[in-house]
Design an enzyme around this catalytic site. Structure first.
Site, short mmCIF file in Angstrom:
data_model
loop_
_atom_site.label_atom_id
_atom_site.label_comp_id
_atom_site.label_asym_id
_atom_site.label_seq_id
_atom_site.Cartn_x
_atom_site.Cartn_y
_atom_site.Cartn_z
N THR A 28 0.85 -1.19 0.00
CA THR A 28 0.00 0.00 0.00
C THR A 28 0.89 1.24 0.00
O THR A 28 1.75 1.38 0.86
CB THR A 28 -0.93 -0.02 1.24
OG1 THR A 28 -1.85 -1.08 1.08
CG2 THR A 28 -1.67 1.28 1.41
N HIS A 177 -6.64 -11.48 -1.93
CA HIS A 177 -6.11 -11.06 -0.63
C HIS A 177 -7.04 -11.63 0.46
O HIS A 177 -8.13 -11.11 0.69
CB HIS A 177 -6.09 -9.54 -0.56
CG HIS A 177 -5.32 -8.98 0.61
ND1 HIS A 177 -4.96 -9.73 1.71
CD2 HIS A 177 -4.86 -7.72 0.85
CE1 HIS A 177 -4.30 -8.95 2.58
NE2 HIS A 177 -4.23 -7.74 2.09
N ASN A 180 -4.26 -10.71 6.60
CA ASN A 180 -4.07 -9.43 7.31
C ASN A 180 -5.33 -8.79 7.89
O ASN A 180 -5.39 -7.57 8.06
CB ASN A 180 -3.37 -8.41 6.39
CG ASN A 180 -1.91 -8.80 6.14
OD1 ASN A 180 -1.37 -9.65 6.85
ND2 ASN A 180 -1.29 -8.20 5.14
N TYR A 182 -8.41 -8.48 6.68
CA TYR A 182 -9.40 -7.85 5.80
C TYR A 182 -10.59 -8.81 5.59
O TYR A 182 -10.66 -9.86 6.24
CB TYR A 182 -8.71 -7.39 4.51
CG TYR A 182 -7.67 -6.33 4.84
CD1 TYR A 182 -8.07 -5.10 5.37
CD2 TYR A 182 -6.31 -6.59 4.72
CE1 TYR A 182 -7.12 -4.14 5.76
CE2 TYR A 182 -5.36 -5.64 5.11
CZ TYR A 182 -5.78 -4.41 5.61
OH TYR A 182 -4.87 -3.47 6.00
N ASN A 237 -4.57 -5.95 12.61
CA ASN A 237 -5.99 -5.62 12.48
C ASN A 237 -6.86 -6.38 13.48
O ASN A 237 -8.00 -6.72 13.18
CB ASN A 237 -6.50 -5.81 11.04
CG ASN A 237 -6.05 -4.68 10.13
OD1 ASN A 237 -5.93 -3.54 10.58
ND2 ASN A 237 -5.78 -4.98 8.86
C1 PHB Z 1 -2.21 -1.21 4.77
O1 PHB Z 1 -2.67 -0.43 3.94
O2 PHB Z 1 -1.79 -0.85 5.86
C2 PHB Z 1 -2.22 -2.62 4.47
C3 PHB Z 1 -2.85 -3.03 3.31
C4 PHB Z 1 -2.87 -4.37 2.99
C5 PHB Z 1 -2.28 -5.28 3.83
C6 PHB Z 1 -1.63 -4.87 4.97
C7 PHB Z 1 -1.61 -3.53 5.30
O3 PHB Z 1 -2.32 -6.56 3.53
#
Ligand code: PHB
Length: 370
Positions: A28, A177, A180, A182, A237
Site C-alpha cells: 500500500t 487477498h 491481514n 481484511y 488488524n
Molecule cells: C495497509 O494499507 O496498511 C495494508 C494493506 C494491505 C495489507 C496490509 C496492510 O495486507
C-alpha cells in the site's frame, strides 16, 4: 559468485516461467488520484521494479465498499481500469509480469471512506481495536454492520467483476487477498466471525466465502493465473482465531484441489508479533509446516533478507520469496542480489502517501564499466 543463488534461478509459476524467484510484495503506497485511479507515476514505479520475477500490485479495492484507506486504487470503475492499463503496459515493456491483488477491507474502514457515509461491513458487528486511516487523520474504528446472508452473492460478484476488469486492464493474473484481517480473513477467523448461518460456525462454513470468491476468480482467469494470500499467524488488524492451526490446515489442504499459480504465506511482520519466529513456531504455523501439506508453489513473505531468502529456497521451505520494504528502496533488487551489491536504505516516512519522493526516485545501481 561461484554458485548460483537459489533466488536467482528460474521457476515456473502457473503458466509462466519466471527468470528469478523474487516477488515484489503487494505494498500500500496511497498515491492513487481522484476516484482511486492509478496515475502515471504508478506506471513508472512498477516498471522500475519489472526485474522481479513477479510483481504483485498494491492491494486494490474490488468495490467502493471495499475501501479502507485514503488514496488506494480500485479496479471497479472504468477510469480505474483505464488507469491501470499504462501500468501493465509499462511493466510488460520492461519484460516483467504483474498480478493485481484483489481487496475488500471489510471492517477495517470508516464511514468517511464509504459510499454515502455508510457503516463498513463485516461478517459480524464486532468493532476492531485501533484506528482507521481517514482523509482527516486517524479515527477510532466503528462497529461494522454484519452482512446479510442475501448480500453475500453480491460480494462474490464484486470479486468476479473486479477479476474481469483486471483481465481487461492487461494484468498477468490476480492474487486474492485473504490475509491481514481484511474481509475474507474476517470470515475465516472466529474472533471476527460469530455468524450462525452457513458462513459461520464450523471451519468449513467460515471458509465458504473464500472458496466462493476463489471459484469466481478462477472462473475468470483459470486457476494457473490466480494466487491467494493468507496470514495464518497474523494478529494485525485485531485478528484472533481459537484454533488457527486447524483452520489454516483445512484451508490450505483444500487449496490442493486447485492448480493455483501460488500460495502466498505471510509470516508475522505486521502487528505485535512482528518478526517473532518463536511465536510462529509456538503456533506451529510456519511455512515449513504448510509446505508439508500444500502440493503447489509457495511464496513466503516476512522481512526476508537476501541471505534468509536464499536459505528458505535452498531448504525447500518456499519456492519464491516476496520482498516489500527492500523493493520500495531498491527498484533493481534482483540485480543488486546478483552482484551482492549494497542496498539503498528505505525511508519509512514516505511509505504511505505523498508524491514521487520515496516512490520513484530511489536510485538504481550505476552501470559500471567492467
Ligand atoms: C495497509 O494499507 O496498511 C495494508 C494493506 C494491505 C495489507 C496490509 C496492510 O495486507
Amino acid at each position: 559468485m561461484t554458485t548460483e543463488q537459489p533466488l536467482l534461478t528460474p521457476v515456473s509459476l502457473g503458466r509462466y516461467t519466471l527468470p528469478n524467484r523474487l516477488v515484489m510484495a503487494p505494498l500500500t503506497r496511497n498515491r492513487a488520484g481522484e476516484g482511486n485511479v492509478p496515475q502515471a507515476i504508478h506506471a513508472t514505479y512498477y516498471a522500475q521494479r519489472a526485474g522481479a520475477g513477479l510483481i504483485v500490485s498494491e492491494a486494490t479495492q474490488v468495490s467502493p465498499q471495499g475501501v479502507g484507506y485514503p488514496a488506494t486504487p480500485g479496479i471497479h470503475s472504468e477510469a480505474q481500469v483505464e488507469g491501470w492499463k499504462p501500468v501493465t503496459e509499462a511493466v510488460h515493456a520492461k519484460g516483467g509480469r504483474i498480478f493485481l491483488q484483489l481487496w475488500h477491507v471489510g471492517r477495517i474502514s470508516h464511514p468517511s471512506l464509504q459510499p454515502d457515509g455508510a457503516l463498513p461491513v463485516a461478517p459480524s458487528a464486532i468493532q476492531p481495536k485501533g484506528e482507521a486511516a481517514t482523509y482527516t487523520g486517524s479515527q477510532p474504528f466503528v462497529t461494522p454492520r454484519a452482512l446479510e446472508l442475501s448480500e453475500i452473492p453480491g460480494i462474490v460478484a464484486s470479486y468476479r467483476k473486479a477479476a474481469e476488469n483486471a483481465l481487461a486492464a492487461g494484468f498477468d493474473g490476480v492474487e486474492v487477498h485473504s490475509a491481514n484481517g481484511y474481509l475474507l480473513d474476517q470470515f475465516l477467523q472466529d474472533g471476527t466471525n460469530h455468524r450462525t448461518d452457513e458462513y459461520g460456525g464450523s471451519i468449513e462454513n467460515r471458509a465458504r466465502l473464500v472458496f466462493e470468491v476463489l471459484d469466481a476468480v478462477v472462473d475468470v482467469w483459470g486457476s494457473d493465473r490466480v494466487g491467494i494470500r493468507l496470514s495464518p499467524s497474523g494478529t494485525f488488524n485485531d485478528m484472533y482465531d481459537s484454533n488457527p492451526k486447524a483452520l489454516f490446515t483445512y484451508v490450505i489442504e483444500r487449496l490442493n484441489n486447485y492448480n493455483l499459480a501460488y500460495l502466498h504465506l505471510i509470516e508475522p511482520r505486521v502487528g505485535e508479533d512482528a518478526g517473532n519466529p518463536a511465536h510462529q513456531e509456538a503456533l506451529g504455523l510456519t511455512t515449513a509446516y504448510f509446505r508439508t501439506i500444500y502440493n503447489g508453489t509457495i511464496v513466503a513473505a516476512s522481512g526476508y533478507t537476501q541471505e534468509s531468502g536464499n536459505e528458505a529456497i535452498a531448504q525447500g521451505h518456499a519456492d519464491l520469496v516476496a520482498y516489500g520494504r527492500l523493493y520500495i528502496s531498491n527498484p533493481d533488487l534482483a540485480e543488486r542480489f546478483r552482484l551482492n551489491a549494497p542496498l539503498n536504505p528505505y525511508d519509512r516516512s514516505t511509505f504511505y502517501g505523498g508524491d514521487e519522493r520515496g516512490y520513484t526516485d530511489y536510485p538504481i545501481l550505476e552501470t559500471q564499466a567492467a
